[in-house]
Design an enzyme around this catalytic site. Structure first.
Site, mmCIF file in Angstrom:
data_model
loop_
_atom_site.group_PDB
_atom_site.id
_atom_site.type_symbol
_atom_site.label_atom_id
_atom_site.label_comp_id
_atom_site.label_asym_id
_atom_site.label_seq_id
_atom_site.Cartn_x
_atom_site.Cartn_y
_atom_site.Cartn_z
ATOM 1 C CE1 TYR A 160 -3.012 -3.041 0.791
ATOM 2 C CE2 TYR A 160 -4.460 -1.200 1.231
ATOM 3 C CZ TYR A 160 -4.283 -2.529 0.976
ATOM 4 O OH TYR A 160 -5.363 -3.350 0.885
ATOM 5 C CE LYS A 226 0.638 -17.347 2.342
ATOM 6 N NZ LYS A 226 -0.023 -18.590 2.730
ATOM 7 C CG ASP A 280 -2.622 -19.554 4.497
ATOM 8 O OD1 ASP A 280 -1.828 -18.950 5.234
ATOM 9 O OD2 ASP A 280 -2.324 -20.612 3.925
ATOM 10 C CG ASP A 304 -7.790 -3.487 3.021
ATOM 11 O OD1 ASP A 304 -8.896 -3.236 3.532
ATOM 12 O OD2 ASP A 304 -7.451 -3.060 1.911
#
Ligand code: NAP
Length: 413
Positions: A160, A226, A280, A304
């Protein structure tokens, strides 16, 4: 006192002071507000009514808020020919707090979005989203009451950060050529984005999440990342997160490993458990075992996605509050948009902005008033007195306008 946007702040109000890492809040702090566009004025009116009544009822007149209007969005454009006047930024910076309705994203106004601009200019590096369920709100899951989490999403870095080059552009070509020098092969017809994650950005975010967990007596902080795939960005986020916990909160935190190795699975009194989960898996966890999670600290993109996913679990975005916080400065906001088709109809749900006001009262240290509003809102919903968005999903509910919902909450204070 200084003037902002041609207006003078209320003379009987006082400034909030940030000294030695602590907020000093007077009994009548000056709080700048941005009404917002579209449905903004409707939900702001109801919010102000509820917050003022709660503070008056709770403190019997000993405390009150000196509201000070500042401008952004369409109203600012009309009055000052500027979507985000420098004085609005100056006022938020000076008074250290603000609350805002939703703002139209100007097309071709030189901004990606006014919200993003505010976050960047004021260095509001943590996007904070509490997510909990209120009895009676329709939800797609069987046990929405098990969701009670606060997401701390890093607000300034990650994909971002805005470092992105279009496929075929000179910049993309040069970057791809440079990457080839480093031995990294990227297809020549690729668009390229950069994902910076720093120790500085990570540590200040995780520090805030840990401070919050300790202050609010939360059981755990989960670092969501992640890092199994993106080792030096997401993985580093996790490592730096544990580092802050160890180095700065050593006596007050315990890692999940230590919990089992040394404490038989039970956290010692007053300590927050620090754990991490792969992003995940975390999406599964919040659906399958939501009660095992409290505070989530995560990177920008993960945060987000997770904010909306969790909001959906408790009945949607209409009631989700949020803030953007820096060091000794915070802007509280409705998380939905301006819903222009409902503007001026006194129709929509003011819940998101009211609950953002609750967050603001807590931030000011006015916890009793905050709890009172939250209880009254919860009570009003359980009485099935709701706006159209909830009424259409609830059997036997009474349909209220925005202002009527505000009054109903005031009654329940
Ligand atoms: P939106 O304004 O959030 O509205 C989408 C739909 O969400 C509405 O039509 C309505 O659904 C529902 N909704 C939103 N707020 C509600 C409320 N308070 N009570 C009940 N229902 C509510 O999204 P958008 O139409 O995509 O965006 C419109 C403008 O807002 C754009 O200019 C966008 O850039 C801006 N925006 C601003 C912010 C911000 O300032 N933080 C955030 C997002 C978007 P139903 O019609 O189904 O009832």
């Amino acid at each position: 006192m200084a003037r902002f946007n041609d207006s003078t702040p209320p003379a009987d109000g006082r400034e909030i002071v940030w000294r030695d890492g602590r907020l000093e809040v007077p009994d009548r702090p000056i709080v700048p507000f941005i009404e917002g566009d579209g449905i903004g004025p409707d939900i702001w009116r109801a919010t102000k009514r509820v917050l003022d009544a709660a503070v008056a009822t709770t403190y019997g007149g000993a405390r009150s808020i000196a509201w000070f209007e500042v401008y952004a969005g369409e109203k600012a454009q009309e009055r000052f020919g500027d979507w985000l006047p420098a004085d609005t930024i100056a006022a938020l910076r000076h008074f250290r707090v603000g609350i805002k309705g939703p703002l139209t994203t100007p097309v071709g106004g030189g901004f990606r979005s006014l919200n993003v601009a505010l976050r960047q200019i004021l260095d509001l590096y943590a996007c904070v989203r509490p997510v909990r369920w209120y009895t009676g709100v329709p939800s797609p899951v069987t046990h929405p009451e098990k969701v009670d989490m606060v997401i701390f999403r890093e607000n300034t870095e990650d994909v971002y950060a805005g470092i992105e080059y279009q496929a075929g552009s000179d910049e993309a070509r040069r970057l791809i050529a440079f990457l080839a020098e480093l031995g990294a092969e990227v297809r020549p017809d690729s668009g390229v984005g950069i994902k910076p994650i720093s120790a500085t950005g990570t540590k200040r975010l995780v520090r805030k999440a840990l401070e919050h967990a300790l202050a609010e007596g939360r059981a755990s902080v989960t670092l969501m990342h992640k890092g199994n795939i993106m080792k030096f960005t997401e993985g580093a986020f996790k490592d730096w997160g544990y580092e802050v916990a160890r180095e700065e909160f050593g006596g007050r935190t315990v890692t999940e490993d230590e919990l089992w190795e040394r404490h038989g699975g039970r956290a010692p009194e007053g300590r927050v458990v620090v754990k991490d989960r792969i992003a995940d898996a975390m999406f599964q966890q919040v659906l399958l075992r939501p009660d095992e999670y409290d505070v989530i600290a995560t990177t920008n993109l993960n945060g987000d996605y997770m904010s909306d996913a969790l909001a959906a679990q408790v009945g949607g975005l209409g009631m989700a509050p949020g803030s953007n916080e820096g060091d000794g400065i915070a802007v509280f906001e409705a998380t939905h948009g301006t819903a222009p088709k409902y503007a001026g109809q006194d129709k929509v749900n003011p819940g998101s902005l009211i609950l953002s006001g609750v967050m603001m009262l807590r931030w000011l240290g006015w916890k009793e008033a905050a709890d009172r509003v939250e209880r009254a809102l919860s009570e009003t919903i359980s009485q099935k007195r709701v706006t159209y968005d909830l009424e259409r999903q609830m059997a036997g509910a009474t349909l209220l306008k925005t202002s009527e919902l505000g009054e109903a909450i005031v009654e329940n204070l």
